[in-house]
Design a protein around this motif. Structure first.
Motif, mmCIF file in Angstrom:
data_model
loop_
_atom_site.group_PDB
_atom_site.id
_atom_site.type_symbol
_atom_site.label_atom_id
_atom_site.label_comp_id
_atom_site.label_asym_id
_atom_site.label_seq_id
_atom_site.Cartn_x
_atom_site.Cartn_y
_atom_site.Cartn_z
ATOM 1 N N CYS A 1 86.185 35.597 77.378
ATOM 2 C CA CYS A 1 85.334 35.575 76.179
ATOM 3 C C CYS A 1 84.540 36.874 76.094
ATOM 4 C CB CYS A 1 84.384 34.386 76.229
ATOM 5 S SG CYS A 1 83.344 34.177 74.755
ATOM 6 N N VAL A 2 84.371 37.376 74.880
ATOM 7 C CA VAL A 2 83.537 38.555 74.643
ATOM 8 C C VAL A 2 82.482 38.206 73.595
ATOM 9 C CG1 VAL A 2 85.164 39.457 72.921
ATOM 10 C CG2 VAL A 2 83.507 40.999 73.986
ATOM 11 N N ILE A 3 81.249 38.683 73.835
ATOM 12 C CA ILE A 3 80.144 38.516 72.894
ATOM 13 C C ILE A 3 79.692 39.913 72.499
ATOM 14 C CG2 ILE A 3 77.969 37.341 72.447
ATOM 15 C CD1 ILE A 3 78.369 35.793 75.057
ATOM 16 N N ARG A 4 79.773 40.231 71.221
ATOM 17 C CA ARG A 4 79.449 41.573 70.743
ATOM 18 C C ARG A 4 78.130 41.589 69.969
ATOM 19 N NH1 ARG A 4 84.985 41.205 68.264
ATOM 20 N NH2 ARG A 4 86.469 41.628 69.941
ATOM 21 N N ASN A 5 77.468 42.733 69.999
ATOM 22 C CA ASN A 5 76.245 42.992 69.231
ATOM 23 C C ASN A 5 75.042 42.187 69.717
ATOM 24 O OD1 ASN A 5 77.790 44.700 67.524
ATOM 25 N ND2 ASN A 5 78.386 42.941 66.268
ATOM 26 N N VAL A 6 75.039 41.798 70.982
ATOM 27 C CA VAL A 6 73.880 41.098 71.537
ATOM 28 C C VAL A 6 72.776 42.114 71.837
ATOM 29 C CG1 VAL A 6 73.024 39.706 73.466
ATOM 30 C CG2 VAL A 6 75.291 39.271 72.527
ATOM 31 N N PRO A 7 71.563 41.902 71.380
ATOM 32 C CA PRO A 7 70.477 42.852 71.671
ATOM 33 C C PRO A 7 70.192 42.928 73.168
ATOM 34 C CG PRO A 7 69.842 41.285 69.946
ATOM 35 C CD PRO A 7 71.117 40.785 70.539
ATOM 36 N N GLY A 8 69.668 44.053 73.596
ATOM 37 C CA GLY A 8 69.214 44.174 74.968
ATOM 38 C C GLY A 8 67.956 43.369 75.201
ATOM 39 N N GLY A 9 67.697 43.029 76.459
ATOM 40 C CA GLY A 9 66.457 42.365 76.813
ATOM 41 C C GLY A 9 66.537 40.866 76.976
ATOM 42 N N LEU A 10 67.710 40.256 76.765
ATOM 43 C CA LEU A 10 67.827 38.806 76.923
ATOM 44 C C LEU A 10 68.059 38.444 78.383
ATOM 45 C CD1 LEU A 10 70.054 37.733 73.887
ATOM 46 C CD2 LEU A 10 67.635 38.397 73.964
ATOM 47 N N GLY A 11 67.472 37.342 78.815
ATOM 48 C CA GLY A 11 67.596 36.927 80.211
ATOM 49 C C GLY A 11 66.307 37.196 80.965
ATOM 50 N N GLU A 12 66.136 36.502 82.071
ATOM 51 C CA GLU A 12 64.911 36.611 82.860
ATOM 52 C C GLU A 12 65.204 37.279 84.203
ATOM 53 O OE1 GLU A 12 62.113 35.736 81.324
ATOM 54 O OE2 GLU A 12 63.353 35.169 79.628
ATOM 55 N N PRO A 13 64.203 37.902 84.825
ATOM 56 C CA PRO A 13 64.452 38.725 86.016
ATOM 57 C C PRO A 13 64.969 37.989 87.243
ATOM 58 C CG PRO A 13 62.330 39.261 85.018
ATOM 59 C CD PRO A 13 62.814 38.019 84.357
ATOM 60 N N THR A 14 64.664 36.704 87.423
ATOM 61 C CA THR A 14 65.028 36.060 88.687
ATOM 62 C C THR A 14 65.965 34.877 88.488
ATOM 63 O OG1 THR A 14 62.898 34.877 88.576
ATOM 64 C CG2 THR A 14 62.981 36.845 89.941
ATOM 65 N N PHE A 15 65.447 33.672 88.429
ATOM 66 C CA PHE A 15 66.313 32.497 88.457
ATOM 67 C C PHE A 15 67.070 32.263 87.156
ATOM 68 C CE2 PHE A 15 62.861 31.576 91.524
ATOM 69 C CZ PHE A 15 63.643 31.556 92.681
ATOM 70 N N ASP A 16 66.528 32.728 86.053
ATOM 71 C CA ASP A 16 67.177 32.512 84.762
ATOM 72 C C ASP A 16 67.812 33.789 84.233
ATOM 73 O OD1 ASP A 16 66.576 29.843 84.735
ATOM 74 O OD2 ASP A 16 64.726 30.072 83.586
ATOM 75 N N LYS A 17 68.475 34.522 85.115
ATOM 76 C CA LYS A 17 69.218 35.702 84.688
ATOM 77 C C LYS A 17 70.226 35.302 83.606
ATOM 78 C CE LYS A 17 69.039 37.800 89.320
ATOM 79 N NZ LYS A 17 68.275 39.017 89.044
ATOM 80 N N PHE A 18 70.549 36.240 82.734
ATOM 81 C CA PHE A 18 71.437 35.902 81.628
ATOM 82 C C PHE A 18 72.780 35.388 82.132
ATOM 83 C CE2 PHE A 18 74.506 36.584 78.286
ATOM 84 C CZ PHE A 18 73.843 36.138 77.156
#
Length: 402
Positions: free
Chosen positions: A232-249
């Motif tokens: 699967c490919v997801i295109r045009n997703v903005p940067g910055g989504l996801g969290e630094p530790t347990f909830d990484k994208f």
């Protein structure tokens, strides 16, 4: 539990042979134009009976919006979706009163709840995914209109037959080939759903697709089954989504994908192949794009670094096991421990991956939707504060790029 998401919350309900299945979606933004037909397209791609490569169970899988929408526009309140089960045959599963079917969830559900559904796979059946696909279609509609996000999944392998993805090295030298071939990366960046749906296997590489057909038919004729993978490919997703530790994208993505029935493995970007090349070759150097923003030269990371999206294409692969329901007699044990032979009846897919494509797309859309709402809530809260003037410029993004 049967609910996924933080701000965009999806709850699915229903067993494989009950009266209906469906979903409740909470957190969909108001003002989105939405009709049954906007959801039906993806449900029709998931439905059984599409070709001789899938189960012959004949379900129309027509969706009915029950709430949360008036005059074709979402209200912001919970959206209820219902799909009736019409061609269910619970009598095909009488043997499960005596036998826990090999590699099914009959026994584990009994261990967990002390009771189980009497027919089919209950909640572990792929029939449960109807609610996911319907919810994903709504998320995807918002993502496309608000952000121009595109999600395309396709069958990348059946058994040992796979779309060429890389060149295999004959030795252990540091001069190993790229973990993903330029040809496969080009496919990732250009493939469309129209390309995918041209073939019954949903493989856009036509030469490979024809070989996949023969492999699936061979399993079907032998009253057996075979597994495969979906990319699967997801295109045009903005940067910055996801969290630094347990909830990484990629952790949220992996969680969603491995919740799909019959999945057994998940990899993102170069995946396991990335372990076979040295860091000097695997690293993603930064380059300036045509629009003046930073991008990566290779994208072996698959659009995620440090658990946070970097605006590149996100691509990943999921493995689906060979379907557990087969028509061959199997030596196994009954619930009371007595050995016996189980000859399963019922209708089943000899290979699930062609029908899994819209399910993967749906779960990808739900993950991105939830993460975008979380990130936009954070950005909105930050935007209410006075501009930062006390930190060095290298520590703060200019307002135009935030």
């Amino acid at each position: 539990m049967s609910t996924y998401g933080t701000l965009f919350r999806v709850t699915t309900y229903g067993e494989s042979h009950c009266a209906s299945v469906g979903a409740i979606i909470d957190g969909c933004p108001p003002g989105l134009e939405l009709r049954d037909t906007d959801i039906q397209t993806q449900l029709s791609r998931r439905r059984p009976g599409q070709s001789n490569l899938t189960t012959p169970r004949n379900e129309k899988d027509l969706v009915h919006i029950q709430s949360g929408v008036e005059h074709g526009v979402t209200l912001g309140t919970p959206i209820g979706l219902l799909v009736k089960n019409e061609d269910h045959r619970p009598h095909d599963y009488s043997e499960t009163d005596f036998y826990p079917r090999p590699s099914h969830a009959d026994y584990t559900y009994l261990q967990k709840y002390g009771i189980k559904a009497s027919s089919g796979g209950g909640r572990s059946s792929a029939r449960e995914t109807i609610g996911r696909v319907a919810a994903g279609a709504i998320a995807e509609r918002y993502l496309k209109q608000a952000f121009g996000i595109e999600i395309v999944a396709f069958v990348s392998s059946v058994g040992k037959i796979q779309i060429p993805q890389t060149t295999t090295a004959d030795d252990d030298s540091d001069d190993a080939p790229d973990p993903v071939s330029p040809e496969f990366l080009k496919l990732i960046s250009t493939v469309t759903r129209e390309d995918v749906d041209k073939h019954t296997t949903r493989c856009p590489h036509l030469e490979t697709a024809e070989r996949m057909v023969q492999r699936i038919i061979r399993a079907k004729d032998a009253q057996d089954s075979i597994g495969g993978t979906v990319t699967c490919v997801i295109r045009n997703v903005p940067g910055g989504l996801g969290e630094p530790t347990f909830d990484k994208f990629e952790a949220k993505l992996g969680h969603a994908m491995l919740s799909i029935p019959a999945t057994k493995a998940f990899e993102i970007g170069s995946g396991f192949r990335g372990t076979e090349v040295p860091g000097s070759k695997h690293n993603d150097p930064f380059v300036v794009r045509e629009d003046g923003t930073l991008g990566t030269k290779t994208n072996w990371s698959g659009g995620v670094q440090g658990g946070i999206t970097n605006s590149e294409d996100i691509y990943f692969r999921i493995a689906f096991k060979s379907p557990a329901t087969i028509s061959q007699p199997q030596s196994t044990a009954q619930y009371d421990g007595e050995p016996g032979t189980l000859a399963a009846r019922g209708r089943h897919d000899p290979c699930v991956v062609p029908r899994a494509v819209p399910i993967v797309e749906a779960m990808a859309a739900i993950v991105v939707m939830d993460q975008l709402l979380i990130q936009n809530a954070r950005k909105t809260a930050a935007s209410l504060l006075p501009p930062i003037t006390t930190l060095p410029p290298t520590m703060v993004l200019p307002p135009a790029t935030q």
